[in-house]
Design a protein around this motif. Structure first.
Motif, PDB file in Angstrom:
ATOM      1  N   LEU A 163       0.828  -1.130  -0.187  1.00 49.16           N
ATOM      2  CA  LEU A 163      -0.239  -0.071   0.274  1.00 49.16           C
ATOM      3  C   LEU A 163       0.959   1.618  -0.051  1.00 49.16           C
ATOM      4  O   LEU A 163       1.818   1.238   0.481  1.00 49.16           O
TER       5      LEU A 163
ATOM      6  N   LEU B  41      -3.890   4.605   3.596  1.00 55.28           N
ATOM      7  CA  LEU B  41      -3.842   3.685   4.152  1.00 55.28           C
ATOM      8  C   LEU B  41      -2.482   2.784   4.233  1.00 55.28           C
ATOM      9  O   LEU B  41      -2.422   2.452   5.666  1.00 55.28           O
TER      10      LEU B  41
ATOM     11  N   ALA C  90     -16.746  -3.516   2.405  1.00 50.43           N
ATOM     12  CA  ALA C  90     -15.245  -3.220   2.216  1.00 50.43           C
ATOM     13  C   ALA C  90     -16.062  -1.997   2.130  1.00 50.43           C
ATOM     14  O   ALA C  90     -14.799  -0.383   2.734  1.00 50.43           O
TER      15      ALA C  90
ATOM     16  N   GLU D 149     -13.828   1.526   4.952  1.00 54.62           N
ATOM     17  CA  GLU D 149     -12.897   2.466   3.657  1.00 54.62           C
ATOM     18  C   GLU D 149     -13.442   3.384   4.889  1.00 54.62           C
ATOM     19  O   GLU D 149     -12.573   4.257   5.204  1.00 54.62           O
TER      20      GLU D 149
ATOM     21  N   ARG E 131      -5.639  -3.891   5.564  1.00 50.62           N
ATOM     22  CA  ARG E 131      -4.261  -4.140   4.313  1.00 50.62           C
ATOM     23  C   ARG E 131      -4.749  -6.113   2.719  1.00 50.62           C
ATOM     24  O   ARG E 131      -4.627  -5.840   1.761  1.00 50.62           O
TER      25      ARG E 131
ATOM     26  N   VAL F  86      -7.859  -5.160   1.175  1.00 48.87           N
ATOM     27  CA  VAL F  86      -7.728  -4.605  -0.282  1.00 48.87           C
ATOM     28  C   VAL F  86      -7.945  -4.706  -1.635  1.00 48.87           C
ATOM     29  O   VAL F  86      -8.166  -4.510  -2.649  1.00 48.87           O
ATOM     30  N   TRP F  87      -6.807  -5.912  -1.677  1.00 50.36           N
ATOM     31  CA  TRP F  87      -7.039  -6.714  -3.527  1.00 50.36           C
ATOM     32  C   TRP F  87      -7.513  -8.443  -2.383  1.00 50.36           C
ATOM     33  O   TRP F  87      -6.280  -9.076  -1.701  1.00 50.36           O
TER      34      TRP F  87
ATOM     35  N   MET G 245     -10.257  -5.545  -6.751  1.00 52.07           N
ATOM     36  CA  MET G 245      -9.174  -4.623  -5.777  1.00 52.07           C
ATOM     37  C   MET G 245     -10.731  -4.402  -5.110  1.00 52.07           C
ATOM     38  O   MET G 245     -11.883  -3.248  -6.064  1.00 52.07           O
TER      39      MET G 245
ATOM     40  N   ILE H 100     -11.382  -2.076  -2.498  1.00 53.76           N
ATOM     41  CA  ILE H 100     -11.090  -0.108  -1.918  1.00 53.76           C
ATOM     42  C   ILE H 100      -9.995  -0.240  -2.741  1.00 53.76           C
ATOM     43  O   ILE H 100      -9.173  -0.083  -2.692  1.00 53.76           O
TER      44      ILE H 100
ATOM     45  N   SER I 212      -6.632   2.324  -3.401  1.00 59.63           N
ATOM     46  CA  SER I 212      -5.921   3.036  -2.411  1.00 59.63           C
ATOM     47  C   SER I 212      -4.821   2.767  -3.771  1.00 59.63           C
ATOM     48  O   SER I 212      -4.422   1.868  -4.873  1.00 59.63           O
TER      49      SER I 212
ATOM     50  N   CYS J 160      -0.225  -4.513  -6.422  1.00 62.62           N
ATOM     51  CA  CYS J 160      -0.400  -5.763  -6.287  1.00 62.62           C
ATOM     52  C   CYS J 160       0.126  -6.758  -7.231  1.00 62.62           C
ATOM     53  O   CYS J 160       0.471  -6.102  -8.677  1.00 62.62           O
TER      54      CYS J 160
END
Length: 553
Positions: A27, A31, A286, A290, A342, A345-346, A356, A358, A360, A364
């Motif tokens: 990230l 984040l 999600a 956030e 974390r 996110v992915w 994906m 969130i 950010s 990845c």
């Protein structure tokens, strides 16, 4: 990297999403700043085994701590289930990351000891570790297929309180006040009230969401599967706060904006939502994560200290604004929450679909259909995200992007082609043969908006960020009502939004003992003032939930 199929093992229900290895997600931006602020609080002399593993993973270090002493931790059962479960979760993370069969055997042996100790644990000892016990048992069974873990999950289901039933008939519809009981009271009425006091705590209410989600994965029951969704809806309806978390200080506290939520409860809610997201695949979880992260969680960190209570409306200079050195258990909760955030996110939806969830900055690393792929996310302007693809060779897979519902509209462009409108609050799947150099650009039109809530009050948002009137000192004016017909003007300063609104004096809005009373209702619009609202995360004293005033007819 584990494949999605490796985590689909009968008789468990298949998960909607599987987390990528910790080394696969990097990230940047907002984040990552949250992660670094949590790591700065770590006291090396007060680390539990789980803290040490999480701090290592979050810090990007490759050398994991040594395996914790699982034999000695098991020997301490049933007296100290919390220390045992933290050690087992740490051991599982180490064994999985290192692909160490001997270490995994140690974890399985420890969980057998836990199964043996279960008859000696009552529900009051078991509930605080129930979510972690089920998380660990589920992941272990998915990785190893050891049948005794199914027995363990069945025993846990029998011994834990019926949290699925609780969420289907939610009992906490107002601020919870524990019933005074004699310490030696053991009748059925006393047992009932002790159970309610336990479940009325914010941390354990969040854990109950995770427990109901895990039990649904184990049982396949429609009742269990719908319990978590019903629980989130009930918590939002009766205790939801505009910063995303539900109030609990430490008990469930209703919707009065002067009631707060402890750091531990904020963190437990993030962990629970991560579990619900992985199990159900619903992007709304999600989006809620956030909102909590950029508001309540971001406001926790105050110059190397922690603000222990997140209160939506609080006056400057009051004890609620005071930051302090966090206790070790608070730091532990923050590390767990950051890890859950974390990893959300992915995520993998299948071996040929990467999601994906969130937006950010960062990157990845994954293998899609066996081909190494790197996806780099950058922000060109507020609300504009570019995803650049690097692939070892051309490979067909689906990239699923959750377009948040807080956006007024959104567009997607592939390789610079004409941007196409996409639905907000939904997954946008882009299936194609990806090659190095491919780019996807998502533009979110995040106009400021107003949400009406408790007692007809109004909260202003810019994207996921709650906006607030900052109160820099005890003399700052705070009694304002938003014009119900206000326009919202958005500006940016140093990458942070500022929203101008129209308001008037809120006559009769009182405070008692330095605490603002609930927003008054039925106000008439008076002389208009222009107020500038800043992100909630950037304030200490503040008003973020306003009464509304309407023009006289």
């Amino acid at each position: 990297m584990p494949t999605y199929d490796a985590f689909c093992r009968t008789p468990l229900v298949d998960p909607a999403y599987v987390a990528l290895p910790d080394s696969a997600v990097h990230l940047e931006g907002a984040l990552e700043r949250l992660v670094q602020q949590a790591l700065e609080l770590v006291d090396l002399n007060a680390l539990t085994p789980l803290d040490a593993v999480l701090a290592t993973k979050l810090g990007g270090y490759t050398d994991l701590p040594p395996m914790p002493g699982l034999t000695s931790a098991a020997a301490a059962l049933p007296e100290n289930p919390r220390a045992f479960m933290d050690a087992v979760r740490a051991g599982l993370m180490i064994a999985s990351a290192a692909k160490n069969k001997n270490a995994m055997t140690q974890v399985l042996t420890a969980m057998r000891a836990f199964l043996d100790a279960l008859p000696n644990l009552n529900e009051f000892q078991l509930m605080p570790v129930g979510a972690d016990a089920l998380r660990t048992a589920l992941e272990l069974y998915r990785r190893t297929g050891q049948k005794f873990l199914l027995t363990l999950m069945e025993r846990l289901r029998a011994q834990l309180p019926d949290v699925s039933g609780m969420f289907h008939s939610f009992p906490f519809q107002k601020p919870f006040v524990p019933e005074p009981l004699a310490e030696d009271a053991a009748d059925l009425n006393a047992q009932y009230h002790r159970r309610m006091a336990m479940l009325g705590q914010g941390t354990l209410s969040a854990d109950a969401l995770s427990i109901s989600s895990a039990l649904a994965m184990f049982s396949g029951s429609a009742r269990d599967a719908s319990a978590s969704k019903a629980g989130v809806a009930a918590l939002q309806r009766f205790h939801g706060m505009p910063h995303g978390a539900f109030s609990a200080d430490p008990y469930l506290a209703g919707r009065d904006p002067a009631r707060g939520v402890t750091v531990e409860a904020v963190c437990a809610q993030l962990e629970a939502l991560a579990d619900l997201l992985a199990a159900s695949g619903e992007g709304a979880y999600a989006e809620r994560m956030e909102r909590i992260a950029v508001n309540a969680l971001a406001n926790v960190f105050q110059g190397g200290l922690v603000c222990p209570d997140q209160t939506v409306n609080r006056l400057a200079g009051t004890p609620a604004c005071a930051a302090e050195r966090p206790a070790p258990e608070v730091v532990s909760a923050l590390l767990r929450a950051m890890h859950a955030l974390r990893r959300s996110v992915w995520m993998l939806h299948s071996d040929r679909e990467l999601a994906m969830l969130i937006f950010s900055e960062g990157c990845c690393l994954a293998r899609m259909d066996g081909v190494p792929v790197r996806l780099n996310v950058t922000v060109a302007a507020p609300g504009t995200f570019t995803i650049a693809v690097e692939a070892k060779q051309p490979v067909e897979f689906t990239l699923a992007l959750y377009i948040p519902g807080y956006a007024d509209s959104a567009t997607l462009s592939v390789n610079g082609a004409k941007a196409q409108a996409v639905d907000c609050g939904a997954l946008e799947r882009v299936k194609r043969t990806y090659r190095s150099g491919d780019t996807l650009t998502v533009t979110l039109d995040c106009r400021p908006f107003v949400e009406t809530g408790y007692r007809g009050s109004a909260c202003v948002y810019s994207g996921a960020q709650l906006m607030a009137l900052p109160l820099p000192d005890a003399d700052a004016a705070w009694q304002y009502a938003l014009d119900a017909d206000t326009g919202l003007a958005l500006a940016w300063e140093n990458g942070r939004p500022r929203v101008q609104v129209e308001a008037c004096a809120a006559d009769g809005w009182e405070q008692r003992g330095g605490v603002p009373m609930p927003p008054p209702q039925g106000l008439a619009m008076g002389v208009a003032y222009e107020l500038t609202l800043l992100p909630y995360a950037d304030t200490l004293g503040r008003i973020a939930m306003f009464p509304q005033a309407t023009a006289r007819t």
